[in-house]
Design an enzyme around this catalytic site. Structure first.
Site, PDB file in Angstrom:
ATOM      1  N   HIS A 144    -159.193 -56.827  22.584  1.00 38.57           N
ATOM      2  CA  HIS A 144    -159.453 -55.408  22.320  1.00 38.57           C
ATOM      3  C   HIS A 144    -158.304 -54.485  22.723  1.00 38.57           C
ATOM      4  O   HIS A 144    -158.415 -53.255  22.625  1.00 38.57           O
ATOM      5  CB  HIS A 144    -160.736 -54.999  23.067  1.00 38.57           C
ATOM      6  CG  HIS A 144    -161.479 -53.891  22.426  1.00 38.57           C
ATOM      7  ND1 HIS A 144    -161.843 -52.746  23.091  1.00 38.57           N
ATOM      8  CD2 HIS A 144    -161.913 -53.747  21.162  1.00 38.57           C
ATOM      9  CE1 HIS A 144    -162.485 -51.942  22.267  1.00 38.57           C
ATOM     10  NE2 HIS A 144    -162.538 -52.520  21.090  1.00 38.57           N
ATOM     11  N   LYS A 146    -154.813 -52.314  22.722  1.00 36.06           N
ATOM     12  CA  LYS A 146    -154.072 -51.565  21.705  1.00 36.06           C
ATOM     13  C   LYS A 146    -152.786 -51.104  22.380  1.00 36.06           C
ATOM     14  O   LYS A 146    -152.686 -49.970  22.821  1.00 36.06           O
ATOM     15  CB  LYS A 146    -154.857 -50.339  21.201  1.00 36.06           C
ATOM     16  CG  LYS A 146    -156.328 -50.574  20.897  1.00 36.06           C
ATOM     17  CD  LYS A 146    -157.217 -49.908  21.926  1.00 36.06           C
ATOM     18  CE  LYS A 146    -158.659 -50.392  21.908  1.00 36.06           C
ATOM     19  NZ  LYS A 146    -159.286 -50.770  20.722  1.00 36.06           N
ATOM     20  N   ASP A 151    -138.506 -52.885  22.888  1.00 34.92           N
ATOM     21  CA  ASP A 151    -137.292 -53.317  23.601  1.00 34.92           C
ATOM     22  C   ASP A 151    -137.555 -53.658  25.066  1.00 34.92           C
ATOM     23  O   ASP A 151    -136.667 -53.482  25.911  1.00 34.92           O
ATOM     24  CB  ASP A 151    -136.188 -52.245  23.500  1.00 34.92           C
ATOM     25  CG  ASP A 151    -135.639 -52.153  22.091  1.00 34.92           C
ATOM     26  OD1 ASP A 151    -135.780 -53.127  21.320  1.00 34.92           O
ATOM     27  OD2 ASP A 151    -135.064 -51.094  21.751  1.00 34.92           O
TER      28      ASP A 151
END
Ligand SMILES: [Zn+2]
Length: 206
Positions: A144, A146, A151
């Site tokens: 779940h 996000k 870099d």
């Protein structure tokens, strides 16, 4: 004597400028969604840079920055690597940005949710077809997260799923930071989940 003083002053000013520049560059940004409607076509077409000419879009949407264009710019700044840990990914704009980075030679790794990656409109299949490495969880609990790491230096995280619905309709937040105290644990967690999702460790083969 006067030359020595001038030299000392010059070095001092140079150091002060360097310190100020370093402070200025520290990335700290908060974005809220839904994103105001704005045109991201020119931004993306320019990043795709087919013919080197400035891109134009005939649509009537404003060109001023919006949350989506700011998020796109942060991603498009990647030069070496991009780690994505995303529950759902269906935004065509964010999908295009990831494709641009892949073509530029940025090393991209994606971890996503097994139940959401095959839904209609998902960008995951597109990324896989391009040869981008994608792994997914194999348990019933949702993957779940996000978050994205640009870099290995800039963390992008928050409530926002990378879906059309979330970007244009939902109330969501995104925090962007290059504070290493936040970036490093997310990097470590990405590596841990990446290994956990290694197909070599799938238990349903045994
Ligand atoms: Zn447009």
């Amino acid at each position: 004597m006067r030359a020595g003083l001038a030299l000392g002053l010059g070095v001092g000013l140079g150091l002060a400028w360097l310190l100020a520049a370093r402070r200025r560059r520290a990335v700290r940004e908060v974005l809220f969604f839904p994103s105001r409607p704005c045109c991201t076509e020119e931004l993306l077409a320019e990043a795709e840079g087919c013919d080197g000419r400035p891109a134009t879009c005939p649509c009537p949407l404003p060109r001023s920055d919006c949350s989506l264009s700011r998020l796109l710019r942060r991603l498009l700044a990647a030069r070496r690597s991009l780690e994505l840990c995303l529950f759902a990914f269906s935004s065509p704009e964010l999908g295009r940005a990831v494709c641009v980075l892949h073509r530029r030679g940025v090393r991209i790794r994606v971890v996503t949710d097994s139940q959401y990656m095959a839904l209609r409109g998902s960008q995951i299949g597109v990324l896989r077809l391009l040869g981008i490495q994608v792994r997914h969880n194999q348990d019933v609990a949702f993957m779940h997260h996000k978050f994205a790491i640009v870099d290995k230096k800039v963390l992008i995280t928050g409530s926002l799923n990378w879906t059309v619905e979330a970007i244009h309709n939902n109330k969501e937040n995104v925090v962007i930071t290059e504070d290493a105290e936040y970036v490093q644990p997310f990097l470590d967690e990405f590596e841990r989940i990446w290994e956990e999702c290694n197909p070599g460790n799938y238990t349903f083969f045994s």
